[in-house]
Structures are given as C-alpha cells and as structure tokens.
Design an enzyme around this catalytic site. Structure first.
Site, short mmCIF file in Angstrom:
data_model
loop_
_atom_site.label_atom_id
_atom_site.label_comp_id
_atom_site.label_asym_id
_atom_site.label_seq_id
_atom_site.Cartn_x
_atom_site.Cartn_y
_atom_site.Cartn_z
CG MET A 182 33.15 52.35 46.53
SD MET A 182 31.60 51.51 46.19
CE MET A 182 31.10 52.23 44.64
CB CYS A 183 33.80 46.55 46.27
SG CYS A 183 35.41 46.59 45.47
N GLY A 184 30.79 46.70 46.23
CA GLY A 184 29.67 46.22 47.02
C GLY A 184 30.02 44.83 47.51
CG ASN A 211 33.49 49.19 49.88
OD1 ASN A 211 33.95 49.84 48.95
ND2 ASN A 211 32.42 49.58 50.55
#
Length: 612
Positions: free
Chosen positions: A1-3, A76
C-alpha cells in the site's frame, strides 16, 4: 500500500506541492519516500511525482519507479491474481515490467483487465507523452483529482488531500469507471487538459451507458476542454449479476416474522441447495481471506515466547456475522502461533448513561441491547462491545490455541473532537456528509488499534502492530444486509431488490471505499476487503437471488442468508443470527454529538475552517 501523487504543469515550470501537503501521504507509506521531477522542454510540460511506500511484499521497492527509457510508475495496490507475481517478488516491480512492455493502448487495457485485487496507479509513458491513471473496478484504493485554473497547475492526482486544504470543493474522487489517458504533448499545445476514458465493458448497453453517464455528469467545463471515450474497453473482472427470478420460489419450513430468532430457526431453513451453496461460498471466501493474510513478511516474527509474538493481521471487529466469518476463516490460514487482533471501537455514552454506569451490570441479551439496557452499563459497553465480547468467546471455542487479542478501543467526546479537527476531517474529504463523518471517524480510531487488552487477568494498554486490516464491507451490499434493502423488497419484491443490489456495487467506490482506504491507510496500514474479492463477487453474482438472501424472513435470518448458513457450517453460534447493526449505531458514535442530524446532511464538523 502506498501514498502516490502526481502534479502536471503545462509549462516547464513544474509545481511542487508544499511540504506540509505530503504529511498525509507519508503517513500512508512510512517505509520509503521519494520524489521525481520530469520536464519535457521540447513539448513544454513537466510532471512532479511522489511515492510513499508501506512495505508488505517482496523486497522493499521505493517509488516512483523509472526505467532507462524515462517511463515512470506509481502503484498503490495488491496483485492477488491475474498477473503472475512470484512468491519472493514485489508486485509493484512486476506491474512496472509488464506495463512498460505494452506497445499499444490495447496491450495496456488487456494488462489492467487481468489484475485481480485493489489498485490505483499513475503511469507516465514517455515515448507517447501519455499519462495513464485510474482505480480498480470497485474503487478499493483512493485516488483524488483536482484541476487547476492555470496551465501551471493543470492537474493534480493524489491518494489523499493536503493537510488543511483550503479549496475543499476542488477535490473529487477519480471515478472508478475505467482508466484515463491524458496526452501531455497535445494538452501543452492547447494549455488545457484533455482526457480519454477507457471504460469497463458491461454485458448490456444500458449498463455501459449508465457507466459513461457517471463521467458525463461530472462538471468538467471548469477544468478540461473535453473528455472522450476510447474505442477499446476494459474487461470487467466479475461476472454479471444473475437477474433471473423463478416463477415459483421454494417454500421454507420457517417463515418467522419475529425479531427474536435463534440458531435453531436458522438451522430449520437449511435445505440441500442452501447447504451446497454455502459450502461453495466458504471455499471461495476462504481463498480470498488466504490471499489477504498469506503474503506478509513473517520471517522475523516468531520470538522466544509464544505470548510475545506480534500480530500481522487485524480485523475490524463488532462480533457481527461479517467480522466473525472473517475471523473464523483467517484462523484457518494464519500461523497458529501468531495472534490475531480484533479491533473493537466504542464511543463513550453521554448524559445519564455515563453517570449511572457503576450501579448495575448490564445483562441484556445482545440482540436486545438498546439505550434502556445500556443505562446501567459501563459507558463504553456499547452494543458492538457486548456482541464483540460474545463473539470472542465463540472464536475461543473454535480454536483454543489461538491468541485472540480483543482490543477495547475507547473514545471520549474530547478525543473525537480533537482528532477530527486536527486530522480526520482531511482524510474524509472530499466526502462531507454526517454518515461519512461517523463512519470515517469510527474506522480511523478502530484501525489505529490503540486501546486496552485483557491478558492473564490483567488489563493493560495495547497498540496493534498489524499492517493489514481486514474489513467486512461488501457483504451487506451484495447480500441485502441494509434496512433499505428490506424496504425495497417489501415494496417491489425481488425485482426491486435486484435493482437495489445492482446499484449498491455500482456506487460503493464513491460512497465507501475511497474514504475507508484513506482513513485506514493513514495509520500506515492497508485495508483489505475479502468480500470484494473478484472471485467472491463473481460467485455471489452467479447465484439466483433467493439462494443468497430471503427478506421474507425475519431480521437475523433472511438478510445475508447464505453467510449465516456458512457460519453455522463453520461452527459459529449466536453470532450467526445477530441482526445487522450499522457501525455508527453499534459503536454509539452517532449518539455523541448532534442527535437531530440526518445521515445525508452535510456535516458542519468537516468544513475546512473547522478543521483548521
């Protein structure tokens, strides 16, 4: 998961968002943060990319990724199927390798159509000056956009808005209607953004038209010159909803109308067909849970003492049928020495309830818990706390060896107001209703996982270490769990209910999932939705309506019937017949502040001036 974040300038003077604007993005991706500026002087445009990574799979892979040809990728998401990701590989790297190998629009759409799992991505294709971006079919990952009023600030894409953003109305969720392409070279010539949408391919012309109308209805005139629709289409990842209604429905042995139902009533309803369907459902849902709890770094987790092991998986837990099923199935796949965190949130009851809480122990049955029963309880003994404790005992009976960490997360009015003002309101944006406020705040505190834990007769502070949070969203939307489904059924029978359920999944991206991803991701944790696994949705869509839900039966029986039968087969008890209780009421957050609000009202507590 990412921003992830990308800003587009139709000049060579790139706009880099101010540093405070990255705080929310960095909270989503605490393990790695990088920035990249690309300027094309020949075609007079520039792009600024920012990636913040929460490491979960394979080797830590900083973002944004860039190859020797200048292609840039922000991802993401999680690949749970469709595209081969070897066990030790990182899915971001695999997706980048696959997408840069695509020569044509058709190749890119074919690749994206194969991916099973939640995703949002931004891909700069240097050779063709194209910027591709979008969200998955259900919109399980947040992606917001804002169109500027000048060429210098033409477009911004981001997982979450800046802190204290001043122009709330300018942000919108990117519609989960397909993927978008923006040719930056032609846009730079016009000094305007032009978009092409490659939408999901539906089985009927009516569904296809409805999908495109979601985009046409968006007020683009202020921001872009035009939006067009690509000739190629994305293949929808799920089978269409079975709309067949037999002329004569099977007659069940029990047509109970009482609100007081028992597990014996449920067992009386189980026909051979129901049992076979429920067993098939368990198989496909179990596989979906397995995918979401299996690919996690565990090599350094086992310590010298079993009691010291840390949980890698947490569940938003109310003791209701959805969270109980997830817990029971997670128990099958998580190593036996590893604890599972059950995150149970309660908001302090106000007024007379809090003044008299020491006078008498609450003993009301869980399905009868109401305000009168709560009058003599501990101020945090809200309905979800009571059913949560009862559910904990059922899970202990299923597996005596497992350590179930029942985390009691207690929130006072003062803390709610403080954290909403300082932080949560920016995460809920651009949504702004009372319902968004209630659920967004409840999920934020629950997923934070900071509360009290009873261990060996002692109560002590505890904070969940899990990076993955399972949530039961999607069960009610597919299986008729909400009260509005029963209202529609009573008014228009199965035809009306089918229309309502079809609408539910079509709007879940804009009503729920982007908000929940932003709120949970803010904790440096990843939200995972087993009930929205593509194979689970396809299985449920393949069934006739009466095979999965029967709203002619009483509450606690008819809604989510197939899920309740599956719970009985797994060995669960009274949780199998608990009626649906919305999170905002079960946690009592809806009772803390203004009592006369409607869920659809705009929430004044979420306004930017209040947030500041």
């Amino acid at each position: 998961m990412c921003g992830i974040c990308c800003t587009v300038s139709l000049t060579t003077d790139a706009v880099k968002p101010y540093s405070q604007g990255f705080i929310n993005l960095q909270r989503r991706g605490p393990n790695s943060s990088h920035e990249l500026l690309h300027t094309d002087y020949s075609h007079n445009y520039s792009c600024f990319f920012s990636g913040h990574v929460l490491h979960l799979r394979g080797q830590l892979t900083p973002q944004p990724l860039q190859d020797k040809k200048g292609n840039i990728f922000l991802w993401n998401g999680e690949v749970f199927g469709g595209v081969d990701v070897p066990g030790a590989a990182n899915d971001t790297e695999v997706m980048f390798q696959n997408i840069v190998a695509c020569d044509s629009e058709h190749d890119i759409l074919s690749l994206i159509s194969k991916v099973q799992g939640p995703w949002a991505f931004i891909y700069y294709q240097k050779k063709k000056h194209n910027l591709w971006f979008g969200r998955d079919f259900f919109g399980r990952r947040s992606l917001l956009w804002r169109f500027g009023e000048t060429p210098k600030e033409a477009l911004c894409l981001t997982s979450v808005t800046e802190l204290h953003c001043e122009a709330e109305a300018q942000w919108h969720e990117v519609p989960a209607s397909g993927i978008f392409k923006c040719n930056l070279s032609s846009c730079a010539e016009l000094k305007l953004i032009k978009l092409t949408l490659y939408s999901w391919m539906y089985t009927t012309k009516e569904e296809q038209t409805e999908n495109r109308q979601k985009i046409v209805s968006f007020d683009f005139e202020k921001y872009v010159s035009k939006i067009t629709f690509g000739d190629c289409l994305l293949i929808a990842p799920v089978t269409p909803l079975n709309r067949k209604i037999p002329e004569l429905l099977p007659v069940s042995n029990c047509r109970a109308k009482s609100d007081h139902v028992s597990i014996e009533d449920l067992k009386m309803l189980i026909s051979e067909v129901h049992k076979n369907n429920a067993e098939s459902f368990i198989k496909v849902l179990s596989e979906a849970v397995k995918k979401r709890v299996f690919c996690l770094p565990r090599e350094n987790n086992v310590l010298t003492s079993e009691a010291e092991n840390l949980a890698n998986v947490a569940i938003l837990f109310s003791g209701g049928i959805d969270s109980m099923m997830l817990a029971a199935l997670a128990d099958r796949h998580i190593p036996p020495e590893e604890p599972i965190d059950l995150l149970n949130v309660a908001f302090m009851m106000q007024g007379d309830n809090s003044k008299t809480h020491k006078t008498k122990k609450c003993s009301a049955p869980s399905h009868q818990v109401d305000a009168k029963a709560l009058k003599y309880c501990n101020p945090f003994d809200v309905p979800d706390r009571i059913t949560g404790r009862q559910g904990l005992e059922e899970l202990k009976a299923l597996n005596l060896r497992r350590i179930w960490n029942f985390v009691e997360i207690n929130v006072t009015l003062e803390e709610l107001e403080q954290m909403r003002r300082q932080h949560i309101s920016q995460l809920i944006q651009p949504l702004n209703t009372v319902l968004d406020d209630s659920i967004g705040c409840a999920v934020w505190f629950a997923s934070r996982g900071t509360g009290m834990l009873k261990c060996n007769g002692e109560t002590k502070p505890y904070t969940s270490t899990s990076k993955v949070v399972l949530t039961g969203i999607g069960a009610d939307e597919q299986l008729g769990g909400y009260s509005r489904h029963r209202v529609r059924f009573n008014r228009e029978s199965y035809k009306g209910l089918l229309e309502e359920l079809s609408m539910e999944l079509g709007r879940i991206s804009s009503r729920n999932l982007g908000r929940d991803d932003r709120v949970i991701g803010d904790q440096g944790k990843e939200a995972r939705f087993p009930f929205l696994d593509e194979n689970v949705v396809s299985f449920l869509n393949s069934l006739q309506l009466w095979e999965k839900t029967d709203l002619s039966l009483a509450r606690g029986l008819g809604e989510k019937l197939i899920l309740r039968i599956a719970a009985v087969i797994l060995g669960l008890g009274n949780s199998s017949v608990l009626p649906k209780r919305a999170m905002q009421f079960g946690s009592r957050i809806a009772k803390m502040e203004k009592k006369n609000e409607k869920a659809s009202d705009k929430c004044s507590r979420l306004k930017p001036d209040v947030a500041q």
